[in-house]
Design a protein around this motif. Structure first.
Motif, mmCIF file in Angstrom:
data_model
loop_
_atom_site.group_PDB
_atom_site.id
_atom_site.type_symbol
_atom_site.label_atom_id
_atom_site.label_comp_id
_atom_site.label_asym_id
_atom_site.label_seq_id
_atom_site.Cartn_x
_atom_site.Cartn_y
_atom_site.Cartn_z
ATOM 1 N N TRP A 177 27.695 3.654 22.344
ATOM 2 C CA TRP A 177 26.718 2.848 21.749
ATOM 3 C C TRP A 177 26.807 1.545 22.522
ATOM 4 C CZ3 TRP A 177 28.428 -1.686 20.406
ATOM 5 C CH2 TRP A 177 28.212 -3.211 19.568
ATOM 6 N N LEU A 178 27.893 1.530 23.178
ATOM 7 C CA LEU A 178 27.821 -0.023 23.874
ATOM 8 C C LEU A 178 27.151 -0.107 25.265
ATOM 9 C CD1 LEU A 178 30.503 -2.526 23.920
ATOM 10 C CD2 LEU A 178 31.629 -1.611 25.618
ATOM 11 N N TYR A 179 27.237 1.496 25.633
ATOM 12 C CA TYR A 179 26.616 1.197 26.943
ATOM 13 C C TYR A 179 25.100 1.374 26.847
ATOM 14 C CZ TYR A 179 23.665 3.256 31.027
ATOM 15 O OH TYR A 179 22.709 3.334 31.301
ATOM 16 N N VAL A 180 24.417 1.836 25.792
ATOM 17 C CA VAL A 180 23.196 1.754 24.901
ATOM 18 C C VAL A 180 22.999 0.283 25.079
ATOM 19 C CG1 VAL A 180 21.395 2.288 23.300
ATOM 20 C CG2 VAL A 180 23.245 4.191 24.436
ATOM 21 N N ALA A 181 23.775 -0.668 24.105
ATOM 22 C CA ALA A 181 23.659 -2.007 24.143
ATOM 23 C C ALA A 181 23.914 -2.764 25.340
ATOM 24 C CB ALA A 181 24.696 -2.173 22.855
ATOM 25 N N VAL A 182 24.665 -2.798 26.034
ATOM 26 C CA VAL A 182 24.083 -3.264 27.102
ATOM 27 C C VAL A 182 23.139 -2.975 27.344
ATOM 28 C CG1 VAL A 182 25.819 -3.927 29.312
ATOM 29 C CG2 VAL A 182 26.691 -4.080 27.175
ATOM 30 N N GLY B 223 20.340 -1.769 27.478
ATOM 31 C CA GLY B 223 19.112 -1.876 25.918
ATOM 32 C C GLY B 223 18.478 -3.735 25.968
ATOM 33 N N VAL B 224 19.933 -4.370 25.981
ATOM 34 C CA VAL B 224 19.560 -5.599 26.734
ATOM 35 C C VAL B 224 18.503 -6.346 28.355
ATOM 36 C CG1 VAL B 224 20.700 -8.446 26.499
ATOM 37 C CG2 VAL B 224 21.444 -6.526 24.878
ATOM 38 N N VAL C 231 22.315 7.757 20.020
ATOM 39 C CA VAL C 231 23.556 7.375 19.167
ATOM 40 C C VAL C 231 23.715 7.044 18.546
ATOM 41 C CG1 VAL C 231 23.779 4.576 19.396
ATOM 42 C CG2 VAL C 231 24.087 6.045 21.521
ATOM 43 N N TYR D 111 15.695 -5.098 28.343
ATOM 44 C CA TYR D 111 14.487 -6.244 27.475
ATOM 45 C C TYR D 111 14.368 -7.853 28.563
ATOM 46 C CZ TYR D 111 12.627 -9.302 23.556
ATOM 47 O OH TYR D 111 12.635 -10.854 22.828
#
Length: 109
Positions: free
Chosen positions: A33-38, A40-41, A3, A44
């Motif tokens: 990026w959207l997949y990684v961001a979602v 990742g949250v 990404v 977390y």
């Protein structure tokens, strides 16, 4: 890991006003990026739960381990269960990628 270069390339092309090239790479970058961001949250937020998740076993596996298997076998079994739990997320990501490619291919023709 993939990404970061995609985002940087998209950003540089937009900054240099190369919008046609920016759109080409952004169509790939945005869903990744959207997949990684979602996810990742989600990871977390699940972090405090990980010790509890790793200690969960099915009743049959637990019975086998309580019957006399050593601790290393139990840890390996728990890791295997954790890997199996990740498969639905990988399948979901693959499904999103396939649907995106189909949608993009329809739009392009």
């Amino acid at each position: 890991i993939i990404v970061i270069p995609l985002v940087l390339i998209s950003y540089v092309r937009a900054f240099q006003s190369k919008f046609i090239l920016h759109r080409k790479i952004a169509k790939i970058t945005f869903p990744v990026w959207l997949y990684v961001a979602v996810t990742g949250v989600i990871v977390y937020l699940m972090n405090p739960l990980l010790p509890m998740i790793y200690s969960i076993q099915c009743s049959m596996c637990k019975a086998v381990l309580e019957s006399g298997a050593d601790q290393q076998v139990a840890e390996s079994l728990n890791e295997g269960i954790a890997y199996l739990a990740a498969i639905p997320y990988l399948l979901a990501a693959l499904t999103i990628i396939i649907l995106y490619k189909k949608f993009y291919a329809k739009k392009k023709t």
